[in-house]
Design a protein around this motif. Structure first.
Motif, short mmCIF file in Angstrom:
data_model
loop_
_atom_site.label_atom_id
_atom_site.label_comp_id
_atom_site.label_asym_id
_atom_site.label_seq_id
_atom_site.Cartn_x
_atom_site.Cartn_y
_atom_site.Cartn_z
N PHE A 54 0.83 -1.21 0.00
CA PHE A 54 0.00 0.00 0.00
C PHE A 54 0.87 1.26 0.00
N VAL A 55 1.89 1.27 0.85
CA VAL A 55 2.79 2.42 0.91
C VAL A 55 3.53 2.61 -0.41
N PHE A 56 4.09 1.54 -0.94
CA PHE A 56 4.92 1.66 -2.14
C PHE A 56 4.08 1.97 -3.39
N LEU A 57 2.91 1.36 -3.51
CA LEU A 57 2.08 1.65 -4.68
C LEU A 57 1.46 3.05 -4.58
N ASN A 58 1.19 3.51 -3.36
CA ASN A 58 0.78 4.90 -3.18
C ASN A 58 1.87 5.84 -3.67
N ARG A 59 3.11 5.53 -3.29
CA ARG A 59 4.24 6.34 -3.73
C ARG A 59 4.37 6.30 -5.25
N PHE A 60 4.20 5.11 -5.81
CA PHE A 60 4.25 4.96 -7.26
C PHE A 60 3.23 5.87 -7.94
N LEU A 61 2.00 5.87 -7.43
CA LEU A 61 0.95 6.70 -8.04
C LEU A 61 1.25 8.19 -7.86
N ASP A 62 1.82 8.55 -6.70
CA ASP A 62 2.21 9.95 -6.49
C ASP A 62 3.30 10.37 -7.47
N ILE A 63 4.24 9.45 -7.73
CA ILE A 63 5.31 9.76 -8.68
C ILE A 63 4.74 9.88 -10.09
N CYS A 64 3.74 9.06 -10.42
CA CYS A 64 3.09 9.18 -11.73
C CYS A 64 2.45 10.56 -11.87
N ASP A 65 1.81 11.03 -10.79
CA ASP A 65 1.23 12.38 -10.83
C ASP A 65 2.33 13.43 -11.01
N ALA A 66 3.45 13.20 -10.34
CA ALA A 66 4.57 14.15 -10.45
C ALA A 66 5.14 14.16 -11.87
N ILE A 67 5.19 12.99 -12.51
CA ILE A 67 5.66 12.92 -13.90
C ILE A 67 4.73 13.73 -14.80
N GLU A 68 3.43 13.59 -14.55
CA GLU A 68 2.46 14.34 -15.35
C GLU A 68 2.63 15.85 -15.13
N ASP A 69 2.90 16.24 -13.88
CA ASP A 69 3.06 17.66 -13.55
C ASP A 69 4.44 18.19 -13.91
N GLY A 70 5.41 17.27 -14.07
CA GLY A 70 6.77 17.69 -14.35
C GLY A 70 7.49 18.27 -13.15
N SER A 71 7.03 17.90 -11.94
CA SER A 71 7.63 18.46 -10.72
C SER A 71 7.43 17.52 -9.55
N THR A 72 8.42 17.49 -8.64
CA THR A 72 8.31 16.67 -7.42
C THR A 72 7.87 17.51 -6.22
N ASP A 73 7.51 18.75 -6.45
CA ASP A 73 7.22 19.66 -5.33
C ASP A 73 6.06 19.19 -4.46
N MET A 74 5.13 18.46 -5.02
CA MET A 74 3.94 18.05 -4.27
C MET A 74 4.08 16.67 -3.63
N LEU A 75 5.23 16.03 -3.77
CA LEU A 75 5.42 14.71 -3.17
C LEU A 75 5.46 14.81 -1.65
N ASP A 76 4.73 13.93 -0.99
CA ASP A 76 4.71 13.86 0.47
C ASP A 76 5.67 12.76 0.91
N HIS A 77 6.68 13.12 1.69
CA HIS A 77 7.72 12.16 2.07
C HIS A 77 7.49 11.54 3.46
N SER A 78 6.37 11.82 4.09
CA SER A 78 6.19 11.45 5.50
C SER A 78 6.26 9.94 5.73
N ASP A 79 5.85 9.14 4.75
CA ASP A 79 5.90 7.67 4.93
C ASP A 79 7.34 7.16 5.03
N PHE A 80 8.30 7.97 4.60
CA PHE A 80 9.69 7.51 4.51
C PHE A 80 10.63 8.32 5.42
N SER A 81 10.05 8.98 6.43
CA SER A 81 10.84 9.89 7.25
C SER A 81 11.92 9.18 8.08
N ASP A 82 11.66 7.96 8.51
CA ASP A 82 12.64 7.23 9.33
C ASP A 82 13.23 6.05 8.56
N THR A 83 13.53 6.27 7.29
CA THR A 83 14.09 5.20 6.45
C THR A 83 15.33 5.74 5.74
#
Length: 209
Positions: A54-83
């Protein structure tokens, strides 16, 4: 296509493959990020690690949105804060995964988001850390990585002679069993690599020590 319905569980040693896919996320600042998160998510889903999937595929979909937007500015990194999974990624110019697989991933994420048994959390280990992280965020100790899976080796290690390489004993024994049972090309490729890099024996045996 990688295929959202990839039949990982039908192959001996499938958990080793899933761990390897997860460990590769440590290098997503060098790899194609949407492909890496998709494959890690599918691998986790296939072996029942639904929280991780769930975490990784959520991230995958967020990255797909970022590819469409051409920017990583809206990516939420909170799931990976302690990794040790990096925040800084380089977006590809176009999607690396087919539209069919993207849609199937989206449908699965939406479906499990309604399942109270699935939580948006990563698996943790005896350190209280994300299980795939080499770095212990509580004391900044870095563990050696398993040569088979890339996971941290915390105890029960198999040490390869004349090298600093190690493996988790349980994963090593699973690999040995998978090789004996399946006689697959993939298992033989792993052994060839181990022989070249560590001097592993041509007929590896179980470790009980």
């Amino acid at each position: 296509s990688s295929g959202i319905n990839a039949e990982w569980p039908l192959r001996p040693g499938f958990e080793i493959g899933a761990k390897s896919a997860v460990s590769l996320l440590r290098y997503t600042n060098y790899l194609i990020p949407d492909k890496a998160f998709f494959e890690a998510g599918i691998a986790c889903r296939a072996i029942g690690w639904n929280n991780m999937a769930f975490v990784f595929l959520n991230r995958f979909l967020d990255i797909c949105d970022a590819i469409e937007d051409g920017s990583t500015d809206m990516l939420d990194h909170s799931d990976f804060s302690d990794t040790d999974i990096p925040y800084d990624i380089v977006l590809p110019e176009d999607y690396s995964i087919t539209e069919e697989d993207r849609e199937e991933a989206k449908e699965w994420v939406l479906a499990v988001s309604m399942d109270q048994r699935v939580q948006q959390v990563l698996n943790t280990d005896e350190r209280g850390c994300y299980e795939g992280s080499l770095l212990n965020v509580h004391n900044n100790v870095t563990s050696p990585q398993c040569i088979l899976t890339g996971y941290p080796v915390l105890r029960g290690e198999v040490v390869f002679k004349n090298t600093s390489s190690v493996s988790n004993k349980d994963d090593w024994n699973v690999y040995v069993m998978a090789r004996k049972v399946s006689h697959s090309v993939e298992c033989q490729d792993v052994l060839t690599y181990l022989q070249t890099s560590t001097g592993a024996p041509a007929n590896p045996s179980y470790s009980f020590t």
